[in-house]
Scaffold this active site. Structure first.
Site, mmCIF file in Angstrom:
data_model
loop_
_atom_site.group_PDB
_atom_site.id
_atom_site.type_symbol
_atom_site.label_atom_id
_atom_site.label_comp_id
_atom_site.label_asym_id
_atom_site.label_seq_id
_atom_site.Cartn_x
_atom_site.Cartn_y
_atom_site.Cartn_z
ATOM 1 N N ASP A 172 -42.494 -26.118 -39.752
ATOM 2 C CA ASP A 172 -42.760 -25.578 -38.411
ATOM 3 C C ASP A 172 -41.963 -26.404 -37.408
ATOM 4 O O ASP A 172 -41.607 -27.546 -37.679
ATOM 5 C CB ASP A 172 -44.266 -25.689 -38.091
ATOM 6 C CG ASP A 172 -44.640 -25.068 -36.743
ATOM 7 O OD1 ASP A 172 -43.850 -24.282 -36.195
ATOM 8 O OD2 ASP A 172 -45.726 -25.387 -36.227
ATOM 9 N N SER A 173 -41.711 -25.841 -36.234
ATOM 10 C CA SER A 173 -41.046 -26.617 -35.180
ATOM 11 C C SER A 173 -41.965 -27.738 -34.698
ATOM 12 O O SER A 173 -41.502 -28.772 -34.245
ATOM 13 C CB SER A 173 -40.666 -25.711 -34.013
ATOM 14 O OG SER A 173 -41.818 -25.075 -33.501
ATOM 15 N N HIS B 116 -49.466 -21.128 -32.662
ATOM 16 C CA HIS B 116 -50.334 -21.790 -31.679
ATOM 17 C C HIS B 116 -51.436 -20.863 -31.164
ATOM 18 O O HIS B 116 -52.470 -21.344 -30.695
ATOM 19 C CB HIS B 116 -49.531 -22.226 -30.454
ATOM 20 C CG HIS B 116 -48.816 -23.521 -30.617
ATOM 21 N ND1 HIS B 116 -47.626 -23.624 -31.284
ATOM 22 C CD2 HIS B 116 -49.114 -24.780 -30.189
ATOM 23 C CE1 HIS B 116 -47.211 -24.881 -31.246
ATOM 24 N NE2 HIS B 116 -48.095 -25.598 -30.595
#
Lengths: 258, 258
Positions: B8-9, B183
């Site tokens: 994931d970033s 998120h």
């Protein structure tokens, strides 16, 4: 003629570029925005320092007379870990601190900034170097940059968020408040309203022009070029750049790989 | 035993890691967060593709049986520019689209996502591949990630912003709404309230576990390790990681240079 390099993680520093171009219309400005890795303000000083070194090294491929670091988080990293350079490197933290000390009547100064800027305490140290008995109160405002980038400048949601952050620092009886991020002047009206009329607002880039007059001679007559380099490009970015630069013509806009 | 790489970033994908670990407690998971260059969602697909390729290449230094791209913006870039790989690479866009098509009664699906995800139209294409006559309505929500990272989950300001974005897509008479960013499930309560009780909410990672059962055998018994790698580290990041992982023990947490 050597150019003046201006560096920011993104587009916030274009407000600084505008002020420099208005003062010295004959200068050639090269603005580098590290848009592929922004924002800096939420990252560690270690990582920001690496990025700043890479970006300044990249700018040094051009013939420059000075480098202006027009980003508070990057300025903070640079003050923490200074770089050797044969051209002068200017930052926005020291002139902002100087201006705040000049205008503060009661020696109680507030600082709004990114997490990186606040955590580093760069403003606290810069203010104390000038006037050791000043009290400094800091407030990180991580939502300001995304709000400005969403374009919600005159918006009830923005006013609520501004009020929340600003009132948290104002309650320390400050008399002066530094907008310690180049994006924040875009929220000046909301910040001024939340702070109230008794508090002096200081833009971090306020004293920068005085600093730059140290490098002589600077071209006061018109005709200078404006060159924009960015590490990530999108049509939306170009729109934002044109909006922030206003009537300033752009001579070239390129994507570069650092 | 080969591990499952999860990429994931930032930290949003830890919610996906939790779901995978709960289902397969005996597996060894290696989670890579590209925190030095986050967020991806505001950047161009060209830049995101480069970062995804570098991160997956880095993960391939470990002995892996699969890679899960637990970030919608990265999944989007990967669907746009697929990578060759001898281990299977899973994304979160396709299972999210499949789940939405399954639950949609009226073939009107909304998608909340980052700018990169919305601009790429990856969900629109993934849904149309499954069911061509579905109408898809997208809404970029650039403030959701900063709000979650500020921790303002149950907050009147967040509710206002959620209401603004969600009502803009709900007015198209959708029956299903995809939370197209890892998120966003952290804002599930606010999103559900703004969408109303008639709209089905779909988490983009919903169908991922079904996809992963294709790689056999997976370890259903306990004792597997959880290893976290990140490209930028701060004490605050460690706090957020521990908060999101809850009771899952972390066997190692390292900063890596990609």
């Amino acid at each position: 003629m050597p150019a003046i390099g201006v560096f920011d993680s993104g587009v916030g520093g274009l407000t600084v570029l505008n002020a420099l171009r208005a003062r010295w219309p004959g200068e050639h400005f090269i603005y580098l925005a590290d848009t592929a890795r922004l924002p800096y303000g939420s990252k560690s000083l270690h990582t920001i320092s690496q990025y700043v070194e890479q970006c300044i090294a990249f700018l040094r491929n051009y013939d420059l007379k000075a480098v202006v670091v027009a980003c508070n988080s990057a300025s903070t990293a640079l003050l923490e870990r200074p770089m050797k350079s044969d051209v002068p490197i200017f930052n926005v933290v020291e002139p902002g601190a100087r201006k705040a000390v000049e205008v503060s009547s009661g020696k109680r100064i507030g600082v709004l900034g990114t997490r990186a800027t606040v955590f580093s305490e760069a403003y606290v140290r810069a203010i104390h170097r000038l006037q050791a008995d000043t009290e400094v109160f800091q407030q990180p405002c991580p939502l300001f940059v995304p709000l400005v980038e969403e374009g919600w400048l005159d918006d009830p949601v923005t006013n609520l968020i501004v009020y929340r952050y600003v009132s948290a620092v104002v309650r320390n009886n400050i008399d002066t408040l530094i907008m310690g991020c180049t994006h924040y002047p875009a929220l000046r009206a909301a910040i001024a309203k939340a702070a109230g009329p008794e508090i002096q607002l200081v833009d971090s880039a306020h004293g920068l022009i005085e600093d730059l007059t140290r490098i002589q001679p600077l071209e006061a007559k018109g005709g200078g070029k404006t060159q924009i380099l960015c590490t990530d490009f999108s049509p939306r970015l170009e729109e934002t750049i044109r909006l922030l630069l206003g009537p300033t013509p752009i001579d070239s806009l390129e994507t570069v790989d650092i």
